[in-house]
Design an enzyme around this catalytic site. Structure first.
Site, mmCIF file in Angstrom:
data_model
loop_
_atom_site.group_PDB
_atom_site.id
_atom_site.type_symbol
_atom_site.label_atom_id
_atom_site.label_comp_id
_atom_site.label_asym_id
_atom_site.label_seq_id
_atom_site.Cartn_x
_atom_site.Cartn_y
_atom_site.Cartn_z
ATOM 1 N N CYS A 114 14.960 -1.013 13.614
ATOM 2 C CA CYS A 114 15.528 -2.129 12.968
ATOM 3 C C CYS A 114 17.057 -1.825 13.009
ATOM 4 C CB CYS A 114 14.959 -2.336 11.432
ATOM 5 S SG CYS A 114 13.254 -2.703 11.345
ATOM 6 N N HIS A 246 20.213 -6.228 7.261
ATOM 7 C CA HIS A 246 18.845 -6.376 7.808
ATOM 8 C C HIS A 246 17.809 -6.960 6.760
ATOM 9 C CE1 HIS A 246 15.066 -5.462 9.728
ATOM 10 N NE2 HIS A 246 14.922 -4.681 8.840
ATOM 11 N N ASN A 276 11.010 -10.120 8.678
ATOM 12 C CA ASN A 276 11.524 -9.047 9.358
ATOM 13 C C ASN A 276 11.580 -9.098 10.874
ATOM 14 O OD1 ASN A 276 12.542 -6.500 10.181
ATOM 15 N ND2 ASN A 276 11.610 -5.482 8.666
HETATM 16 O O1 UT7 Z 1 12.213 -2.973 8.427
HETATM 17 C C1 UT7 Z 1 12.220 -1.616 8.407
HETATM 18 C C2 UT7 Z 1 12.296 -1.410 6.978
HETATM 19 N N1 UT7 Z 1 11.152 -1.674 6.361
HETATM 20 C C3 UT7 Z 1 11.167 -2.106 4.978
HETATM 21 O O2 UT7 Z 1 12.357 -2.020 4.504
HETATM 22 C C4 UT7 Z 1 10.066 -2.300 4.041
HETATM 23 C C5 UT7 Z 1 9.975 -1.760 2.819
HETATM 24 N N2 UT7 Z 1 8.845 -2.041 1.884
HETATM 25 C C6 UT7 Z 1 8.675 -3.244 1.248
HETATM 26 O O3 UT7 Z 1 9.013 -4.231 1.771
HETATM 27 C C7 UT7 Z 1 7.374 -3.205 0.370
HETATM 28 O O4 UT7 Z 1 7.244 -1.849 -0.025
HETATM 29 C C8 UT7 Z 1 6.207 -3.940 0.806
HETATM 30 C C9 UT7 Z 1 6.521 -5.497 0.751
HETATM 31 C C10 UT7 Z 1 5.541 -3.668 2.367
HETATM 32 C C11 UT7 Z 1 5.121 -3.737 -0.248
HETATM 33 O O5 UT7 Z 1 5.419 -4.141 -1.335
HETATM 34 P P1 UT7 Z 1 5.173 -3.164 -2.881
HETATM 35 O O6 UT7 Z 1 5.612 -3.828 -4.182
HETATM 36 O O7 UT7 Z 1 5.733 -1.615 -2.411
HETATM 37 O O8 UT7 Z 1 3.689 -3.075 -2.571
HETATM 38 P P2 UT7 Z 1 2.407 -1.850 -2.249
HETATM 39 O O9 UT7 Z 1 2.458 -1.618 -0.984
HETATM 40 O O10 UT7 Z 1 2.643 -0.934 -3.353
HETATM 41 O O11 UT7 Z 1 1.242 -2.726 -2.766
HETATM 42 C C12 UT7 Z 1 0.842 -3.151 -3.936
HETATM 43 C C13 UT7 Z 1 -0.254 -3.896 -3.966
HETATM 44 C C14 UT7 Z 1 -1.755 -2.893 -3.240
HETATM 45 O O12 UT7 Z 1 -2.882 -3.369 -4.234
HETATM 46 P P3 UT7 Z 1 -3.412 -2.113 -5.299
HETATM 47 O O13 UT7 Z 1 -3.461 -0.905 -4.428
HETATM 48 O O14 UT7 Z 1 -1.989 -2.177 -6.094
HETATM 49 O O15 UT7 Z 1 -4.528 -2.743 -5.705
HETATM 50 C C15 UT7 Z 1 -1.687 -3.588 -2.001
HETATM 51 O O16 UT7 Z 1 -3.103 -3.304 -1.513
HETATM 52 O O17 UT7 Z 1 -0.605 -5.033 -3.109
HETATM 53 C C16 UT7 Z 1 -1.525 -4.973 -2.203
HETATM 54 N N3 UT7 Z 1 -1.055 -5.541 -0.895
HETATM 55 C C17 UT7 Z 1 -1.365 -7.069 -0.651
HETATM 56 N N4 UT7 Z 1 -2.010 -7.988 -1.383
HETATM 57 C C18 UT7 Z 1 -1.801 -9.249 -0.912
HETATM 58 C C19 UT7 Z 1 -0.508 -5.082 0.174
HETATM 59 N N5 UT7 Z 1 -0.369 -6.268 1.116
HETATM 60 C C20 UT7 Z 1 -0.687 -7.391 0.554
HETATM 61 C C21 UT7 Z 1 -0.937 -8.833 1.045
HETATM 62 N N6 UT7 Z 1 -1.373 -9.549 0.435
HETATM 63 N N7 UT7 Z 1 -0.233 -8.809 2.295
#
Ligand code: UT7
Length: 319
Positions: A114, A246, A276
């Site tokens: 990225c 980004h 992204n």
């Molecule tokens: O480009 C390179 C750099 N990349 C980034 O900067 C990405 C950085 N990270 C992020 O943007 C965020 O961490 C994410 C968008 C990837 C995830 O958001 P989060 O608030 O950190 O969520 P999480 O991964 O902690 O997941 C929360 C919940 C989980 O369920 P439980 O375990 O709390 O029951 C996941 O299983 O959300 C669930 N989940 C989803 N639910 C519905 C994860 N993906 C999805 C989805 N739809 N697509």
């Protein structure tokens, strides 16, 4: 007069097919509500038949050359930032070169995921300042849809395909790249990577990410590197007209701006429309804000990105 590398024109290209969150939710266990609330993403473009990293890059270059009023024959350097090249080799930059009808120039790819566009911009800028290049095409182009695990809802909803390009040319008017700061820290390879490669599995592999941990590092690293780059240019944060970040997640953009005391309306946000797009996201966002009139000649802009590796960087440019 100081010789600098100025952005003479910008361009971008997106695949024809635009996919909404609702359409994704038909095949992936997710919802429009979750994606919008956690990321700010509404749409992404997905490459179809005949659309590749080099075809998107070529279209972005054509539009950047047009904006610069320059013929491709004036280009002596092409640097393409990508983690999704058409082939393992040759460099996709050479496919762009041929498509643009350039018989001889320097052409190669840069791989910093990225942050790739920031790395490519820095190399091109150094070569122009040193006098070993005069007019460069600096491109970020990706087809991440082809390395996504479409059964992993934690990653597949976050990414899209596209390309952005700038024509970078030698300039003595005071415009151009004022300072750049780049970083890498390979201790974090396992937080964001692809589980394949020519020298390990012999396969292309799929993207894997521990999103929450990447998020935490991103806010800290991006705020720090933006501060370093702005100070390196001898400027203060209050001198910055636009931040072109980004586009990984609207919440990262908001949190980073808050940390630096930058008003949200000075941050270009396109993640809602493009998701992204990795190395393409900064030049795509830049082109969007130039074409809609937000970024004007003479504005001080900060480009910044962070990605797999980790790699991260920022560049201050008088547009
Ligand atoms: O480009 C390179 C750099 N990349 C980034 O900067 C990405 C950085 N990270 C992020 O943007 C965020 O961490 C994410 C968008 C990837 C995830 O958001 P989060 O608030 O950190 O969520 P999480 O991964 O902690 O997941 C929360 C919940 C989980 O369920 P439980 O375990 O709390 O029951 C996941 O299983 O959300 C669930 N989940 C989803 N639910 C519905 C994860 N993906 C999805 C989805 N739809 N697509």
């Amino acid at each position: 007069m100081t010789r600098r590398a100025a952005i003479l024109g910008t361009g971008s290209a997106l695949p024809r097919r635009r996919v909404s969150n609702a359409e994704l939710a038909e095949t992936v266990d997710t919802s429009d509500e979750w994606i919008v609330e956690r990321t700010g993403i509404h749409f992404r473009h997905i490459a179809g038949e005949g659309e590749t990293t080099s075809t998107l890059a070529t279209a972005a270059c054509r539009s950047a050359l047009d904006a610069a009023g320059m013929d491709s024959s004036a280009i002596d350097l092409i640097i393409l930032a990508t983690a999704t090249p058409d082939q393992t080799f040759p460099a996709s930059a050479t496919r762009v070169q041929t498509a643009l009808g350039i018989d001889d120039c320097v052409a190669f790819d840069v791989q910093a995921v990225c942050s790739g566009f920031l790395y490519a911009l820095s190399v091109a800028e150094s070569m122009i300042r040193a006098g070993s290049a005069t007019n460069a095409l600096v491109i970020g182009s990706e087809t991440f849809s082809r390395i996504l695990d479409w059964e992993d809802r934690g990653t597949c909803v976050l990414f899209g395909d596209g390309a952005g390009a700038v024509v970078l040319g030698a300039d003595e008017s005071g415009r151009g790249v004022l300072s750049t700061r780049l970083h890498a820290d390979g201790r974090h390879n396992e937080l964001l990577y692809v589980d394949g490669g020519p020298s390990t599995t012999g396969t292309v592999g799929k993207l894997r990410m521990k999103g929450r941990e990447v998020f935490r590092h991103a806010v800290v690293n991006l705020a720090n590197v933006m501060r370093e780059a702005v100070e390196g240019a001898g400027l203060a944060m209050s001198d910055v007209d636009w931040v072109v970040p980004h586009q990984a997640n609207a919440r990262i953009l908001d949190a980073t701006a808050r940390k630096l005391g930058l008003p949200a309306e000075r941050v270009v946000m396109t993640v809602d429309q493009h998701a992204n797009t990795s190395a393409a996201s900064v030049p795509l966002a830049l082109d969007t804000a130039v074409r809609d009139g937000r970024i004007a000649r003479g504005d001080v802009i900060v480009l910044e990105a962070m990605g797999g590796g980790f790699t991260w960087g920022a560049s201050v440019v008088r547009f």
